[in-house]
Design a protein around this motif. Sequence first.
Motif, mmCIF file in Angstrom:
data_model
loop_
_atom_site.group_PDB
_atom_site.id
_atom_site.type_symbol
_atom_site.label_atom_id
_atom_site.label_comp_id
_atom_site.label_asym_id
_atom_site.label_seq_id
_atom_site.Cartn_x
_atom_site.Cartn_y
_atom_site.Cartn_z
ATOM 1 N N LEU A 140 0.846 -1.182 0.000
ATOM 2 C CA LEU A 140 0.000 0.000 0.000
ATOM 3 C C LEU A 140 0.886 1.237 0.000
ATOM 4 O O LEU A 140 1.781 1.365 0.832
ATOM 5 C CB LEU A 140 -0.912 0.012 1.231
ATOM 6 C CG LEU A 140 -1.930 -1.126 1.333
ATOM 7 C CD1 LEU A 140 -2.692 -1.038 2.651
ATOM 8 C CD2 LEU A 140 -2.895 -1.102 0.149
ATOM 9 N N HIS A 141 0.638 2.141 -0.937
ATOM 10 C CA HIS A 141 1.442 3.353 -1.035
ATOM 11 C C HIS A 141 0.864 4.469 -0.178
ATOM 12 O O HIS A 141 -0.347 4.682 -0.159
ATOM 13 C CB HIS A 141 1.515 3.826 -2.486
ATOM 14 C CG HIS A 141 2.279 2.892 -3.363
ATOM 15 N ND1 HIS A 141 1.688 1.827 -4.005
ATOM 16 C CD2 HIS A 141 3.598 2.857 -3.685
ATOM 17 C CE1 HIS A 141 2.610 1.175 -4.692
ATOM 18 N NE2 HIS A 141 3.769 1.768 -4.513
ATOM 19 N N LEU A 142 1.764 5.165 0.528
ATOM 20 C CA LEU A 142 1.408 6.350 1.304
ATOM 21 C C LEU A 142 1.981 7.541 0.537
ATOM 22 O O LEU A 142 3.198 7.626 0.337
ATOM 23 C CB LEU A 142 2.011 6.262 2.709
ATOM 24 C CG LEU A 142 1.580 7.317 3.721
ATOM 25 C CD1 LEU A 142 0.102 7.172 4.088
ATOM 26 C CD2 LEU A 142 2.438 7.232 4.979
ATOM 27 N N ASN B 203 6.523 4.100 0.185
ATOM 28 C CA ASN B 203 6.413 5.394 -0.485
ATOM 29 C C ASN B 203 6.221 5.169 -1.994
ATOM 30 O O ASN B 203 6.130 4.025 -2.452
ATOM 31 C CB ASN B 203 7.628 6.284 -0.165
ATOM 32 C CG ASN B 203 8.933 5.741 -0.735
ATOM 33 O OD1 ASN B 203 8.958 4.826 -1.567
ATOM 34 N ND2 ASN B 203 10.043 6.307 -0.286
ATOM 35 N N LEU B 204 6.178 6.241 -2.746
ATOM 36 C CA LEU B 204 5.909 6.159 -4.183
ATOM 37 C C LEU B 204 6.982 5.363 -4.928
ATOM 38 O O LEU B 204 6.728 4.813 -5.992
ATOM 39 C CB LEU B 204 5.785 7.576 -4.758
ATOM 40 C CG LEU B 204 4.821 7.822 -5.907
ATOM 41 C CD1 LEU B 204 3.459 7.182 -5.684
ATOM 42 C CD2 LEU B 204 4.671 9.305 -6.151
ATOM 43 N N GLN B 205 8.192 5.291 -4.347
ATOM 44 C CA GLN B 205 9.286 4.540 -4.970
ATOM 45 C C GLN B 205 9.329 3.086 -4.500
ATOM 46 O O GLN B 205 10.238 2.343 -4.859
ATOM 47 C CB GLN B 205 10.632 5.194 -4.625
ATOM 48 C CG GLN B 205 10.720 6.680 -4.918
ATOM 49 C CD GLN B 205 10.679 6.972 -6.408
ATOM 50 O OE1 GLN B 205 11.076 6.136 -7.218
ATOM 51 N NE2 GLN B 205 10.204 8.147 -6.766
ATOM 52 N N GLY B 206 8.378 2.700 -3.642
ATOM 53 C CA GLY B 206 8.353 1.321 -3.159
ATOM 54 C C GLY B 206 9.230 1.058 -1.952
ATOM 55 O O GLY B 206 9.437 -0.085 -1.570
ATOM 56 N N HIS C 229 14.613 8.763 7.174
ATOM 57 C CA HIS C 229 15.497 8.753 6.000
ATOM 58 C C HIS C 229 14.808 8.142 4.789
ATOM 59 O O HIS C 229 15.353 8.149 3.691
ATOM 60 C CB HIS C 229 16.800 8.029 6.321
ATOM 61 C CG HIS C 229 17.541 8.668 7.470
ATOM 62 N ND1 HIS C 229 18.032 9.946 7.412
ATOM 63 C CD2 HIS C 229 17.808 8.207 8.712
ATOM 64 C CE1 HIS C 229 18.598 10.248 8.581
ATOM 65 N NE2 HIS C 229 18.467 9.213 9.386
ATOM 66 N N VAL C 230 13.623 7.573 4.995
ATOM 67 C CA VAL C 230 12.810 7.109 3.862
ATOM 68 C C VAL C 230 11.843 8.241 3.526
ATOM 69 O O VAL C 230 10.969 8.565 4.322
ATOM 70 C CB VAL C 230 12.028 5.821 4.211
ATOM 71 C CG1 VAL C 230 11.167 5.379 3.029
ATOM 72 C CG2 VAL C 230 12.995 4.709 4.619
ATOM 73 N N PRO C 231 12.009 8.868 2.365
ATOM 74 C CA PRO C 231 11.180 10.036 2.049
ATOM 75 C C PRO C 231 9.723 9.675 1.813
ATOM 76 O O PRO C 231 9.394 8.546 1.448
ATOM 77 C CB PRO C 231 11.785 10.576 0.742
ATOM 78 C CG PRO C 231 12.937 9.715 0.404
ATOM 79 C CD PRO C 231 12.951 8.530 1.298
ATOM 80 N N ILE C 232 8.857 10.643 2.033
ATOM 81 C CA ILE C 232 7.461 10.523 1.611
ATOM 82 C C ILE C 232 7.314 11.475 0.426
ATOM 83 O O ILE C 232 7.730 12.629 0.502
ATOM 84 C CB ILE C 232 6.488 10.899 2.747
ATOM 85 C CG1 ILE C 232 6.631 9.910 3.916
ATOM 86 C CG2 ILE C 232 5.042 10.912 2.236
ATOM 87 C CD1 ILE C 232 5.829 10.284 5.156
ATOM 88 N N TYR C 233 6.756 10.953 -0.664
ATOM 89 C CA TYR C 233 6.628 11.749 -1.878
ATOM 90 C C TYR C 233 5.190 12.194 -2.096
ATOM 91 O O TYR C 233 4.247 11.542 -1.646
ATOM 92 C CB TYR C 233 7.088 10.947 -3.098
ATOM 93 C CG TYR C 233 8.540 10.555 -3.053
ATOM 94 C CD1 TYR C 233 9.545 11.475 -3.371
ATOM 95 C CD2 TYR C 233 8.922 9.266 -2.693
ATOM 96 C CE1 TYR C 233 10.887 11.118 -3.322
ATOM 97 C CE2 TYR C 233 10.265 8.901 -2.645
ATOM 98 C CZ TYR C 233 11.245 9.834 -2.958
ATOM 99 O OH TYR C 233 12.565 9.467 -2.905
#
Length: 175
Positions: free
Chosen positions: A5-7, A64-67, A88-92
């Motif tokens: 599931l993408h946030l 995130n959008l990049q998986g 450190h894992v971005p949210i896009y």
Amino acid sequence: FSFQLHLVALNFPLTGDMRADFQCFRQAQLAGLTSTYRAFLSSHLQDLATVVRKTDRHHLPIVNLQGETLFNNWESIFDGNGGQFNIHVPIYSFDGRNIMTDSSWPQKVIWHGSTANGIRLVSSYCEAWHTADMGAMGQASPLNTGKLLDQKIYSCNNQFIVLCIENSFVTDPQG
């Protein structure tokens, strides 16, 4: 191909007066995403913890959008630790910008209107997200805490980040 599931964040910050579910649906469509997206918010109809279908809450990673993985699963966001994630894992956003670094979101704060367990806070969710009145209050979380559900109260006239969670997989109705 693993299900996840993408946030994703909306492409611009919003005050407490928002049509967030509609915006999530619309911006996902415009971005060419085929799933349904719902606002990462508690509302007068639903607690945030129940926005994702029961069958999808335990086994699907939240990415995130990049998986890249933000949470092991939906349930883990609501374990009482305030939705702790690796900053450190971005949210896009739907248009691919990193909300942590992009200047379109000057205030790195996320509206959620919920307790740390994802239950709606009727006293602080901007009158069910229908007011940007300075005197009304909304529950939100500063991203620098590394939590999505940190418990801070802000005036509803603030323009903050709104997140959207992928909610279902589109199945072929003919299939």
